[in-house]
Design an enzyme around this catalytic site. Sequence first.
Site, PDB file in Angstrom:
ATOM      1  N   ASP A 149      -1.149  46.483   5.557  1.00 40.45           N
ATOM      2  CA  ASP A 149       0.058  44.779   4.684  1.00 40.45           C
ATOM      3  C   ASP A 149      -0.623  43.567   5.727  1.00 40.45           C
ATOM      4  O   ASP A 149      -0.624  43.749   6.885  1.00 40.45           O
ATOM      5  CB  ASP A 149       1.128  45.120   4.939  1.00 40.45           C
ATOM      6  CG  ASP A 149       2.123  44.240   4.097  1.00 40.45           C
ATOM      7  OD1 ASP A 149       0.795  43.175   4.016  1.00 40.45           O
ATOM      8  OD2 ASP A 149       2.805  44.130   4.294  1.00 40.45           O
ATOM      9  N   GLU A 203      -3.372  42.657  -0.092  1.00 40.67           N
ATOM     10  CA  GLU A 203      -3.530  41.860   1.007  1.00 40.67           C
ATOM     11  C   GLU A 203      -2.930  40.229   0.095  1.00 40.67           C
ATOM     12  O   GLU A 203      -3.863  39.655   0.073  1.00 40.67           O
ATOM     13  CB  GLU A 203      -5.103  41.213   1.857  1.00 40.67           C
ATOM     14  CG  GLU A 203      -5.582  41.723   1.649  1.00 40.67           C
ATOM     15  CD  GLU A 203      -6.465  41.098   0.652  1.00 40.67           C
ATOM     16  OE1 GLU A 203      -6.190  40.754  -0.646  1.00 40.67           O
ATOM     17  OE2 GLU A 203      -8.133  40.700   0.618  1.00 40.67           O
ATOM     18  N   GLY A 220      -4.532  40.082  -2.533  1.00 37.73           N
ATOM     19  CA  GLY A 220      -5.504  39.626  -3.632  1.00 37.73           C
ATOM     20  C   GLY A 220      -6.471  38.290  -3.360  1.00 37.73           C
ATOM     21  O   GLY A 220      -7.426  37.983  -3.434  1.00 37.73           O
ATOM     22  N   ASP A 232       3.984  39.356  -3.560  1.00 37.89           N
ATOM     23  CA  ASP A 232       5.294  40.164  -4.005  1.00 37.89           C
ATOM     24  C   ASP A 232       5.990  40.360  -5.051  1.00 37.89           C
ATOM     25  O   ASP A 232       6.719  39.641  -5.732  1.00 37.89           O
ATOM     26  CB  ASP A 232       6.722  40.444  -2.540  1.00 37.89           C
ATOM     27  CG  ASP A 232       5.263  40.725  -1.369  1.00 37.89           C
ATOM     28  OD1 ASP A 232       4.820  41.181  -1.693  1.00 37.89           O
ATOM     29  OD2 ASP A 232       6.875  40.977  -0.476  1.00 37.89           O
TER      30      ASP A 232
HETATM   31  C1  GLA Z   1       4.937  42.144   2.373  1.00 35.60           C
HETATM   32  C2  GLA Z   1       4.555  43.747   1.137  1.00 35.60           C
HETATM   33  C3  GLA Z   1       5.998  43.975   0.311  1.00 35.60           C
HETATM   34  C4  GLA Z   1       6.570  44.895   1.757  1.00 35.60           C
HETATM   35  C5  GLA Z   1       6.830  44.209   2.764  1.00 35.60           C
HETATM   36  C6  GLA Z   1       7.649  44.669   3.942  1.00 35.60           C
HETATM   37  O1  GLA Z   1       6.261  41.266   2.294  1.00 35.60           O
HETATM   38  O2  GLA Z   1       3.906  42.656   0.087  1.00 35.60           O
HETATM   39  O3  GLA Z   1       5.321  44.765  -0.598  1.00 35.60           O
HETATM   40  O4  GLA Z   1       5.543  45.659   2.601  1.00 35.60           O
HETATM   41  O5  GLA Z   1       5.479  43.006   3.389  1.00 35.60           O
HETATM   42  O6  GLA Z   1       8.081  44.350   5.069  1.00 35.60           O
END
Ligand code: GLA
Length: 508
Positions: A272, A309, A311, A332
Amino acid sequence: MGDFGLINLRNARSGVLCWLLVVIAFTVVVPAHGQGLSGTWKYSGKPLDNGETPISFLQLKQNGSDLTGSLTTLGYAEELRGSAVGNHFQLFSSWNKEKPFLTGDLVNGELHATVGGHHTFVAQPASPGEHMPVVPYIVPPPIHDVPQNGLAKTPPMGWNSWNLFEGRVDDKLVRDIADAMVSSGMRDAGYLYVNIDDTWEGVRDAQGNIQPNSKFPDMKALADYVHSKGLKLGIYSSPGPRTCAGYPGSYGHVEQDARTFASWGIDYLKYDWCSAGLIYRDSELRPVYQEMGAALEATGRTIVYSQCEYGRGQVQTWGARVGANLWRTTGDIQDNWTSMMSNVEKQVPTAPYAGPGHWNDPDMLEIGNGGMTDDEYRTHMSLWALVAAPLLAGNDIRNMSDATRAILLNKEVIAVDQDPLGKQASPVKDGNFETWIKHLADGSVAVGVVNLGPSGAQATVTANELGLSGPVKEARDLWLHQDVSFKNGSYTANVASHAVLLLKVTAK
Ligand code: GLA
């Protein structure tokens, strides 16, 4: 933290980040407190599960009722824009103009604020020159192709802890979920990966090896347990120094962490971007992700590689070339209709890039988490299947309603998702109806008609718009589990508001 996982890179190169917690550097003096909200504010967050105390800085500039600024945490930075009336203020992120990212009041020289709708904090004026220290820049490797690992010939299926449990994930929960994956029939329906998301991380030992925190006393033993159930174990990290929730990431330890994950018996890595956005530009996304792809390959263990990331940098055009099996294409997901539909509709430009071994990921499932109706969750499941998305349940598998169970375990819909041809559908809009057509390996098509409108309406599926090789031989409603008949080349059914008509249609 996940509700604001997007990282703003506008000041990426000059971005600063704390990874040693409260470190004070003396440079330019910014605060202008006593003159309203303008200045640099600092607050300490709730201690992390690894014992560290996170700090964050809020930089604000007030001009009359206009308020701009940025929030920098261990895991990310966010550019903010909003307004102030009297002592009250609200600030919006660049990616959500409807719901404020941060709201608060100036009370006796302190900021009493709420971020992301539920985390509250009290910020004090930062000392002159106090800010997060700069993390040394590590040059990413030269670009080369990482071979595909041969995994994920169909979109990965499993479960992930984040959407429902966020930081409340531990060894016991993962074992209980693994048990429930078996007893509920999820495993046998194809949901194999049990994925631990953020907040498992401890601190590094003297040799730099990442340790799990106290919630995960023995990661290898946990992997053995999950494997003994016929399931696979996934884990999470970041190419930045910190994950989005502020825990240690793999920055400077990429190969070492890949080896650690392999030694624990990990089968899936979600990687991530988070604080990497404070160090690297978008033009460096590819080599940064390639570094972990190559490191996973070098371990000799086959590990599904999931890029997260959001997109950035048109990831769909190069994700497979860094050895990734899937890549997030959006911010998200939230457990509501607008967010779910917005994520799936953003898939249109990514469609040509999906195929066996490498998939676009509109984010994990919210089915069963309570924010949508059962009709909306059936639409969620249908659309994820039509776009060949990974099916990672995000709910409490130990405790599912009959409706949730029936949605996640609908084998006819799962078969659409897992079709070996690996085509990704795109939508065509007609009034309140949105139609998604997916060509399947056996020459048939799956067609989903979603009613975006506020009330029920008659939807008609016309055979000659399906791209079939001949007239309709048979058709089946995949939610009613019954065969239906096309008459004079079309089929009409009532579709409730936000519901879907999902058919599989086979030609003669
Ligand atoms: C980001 C990701 C989520 C999750 C959180 C965890 O926001 O997009 O899917 O993994 O981090 O902190």
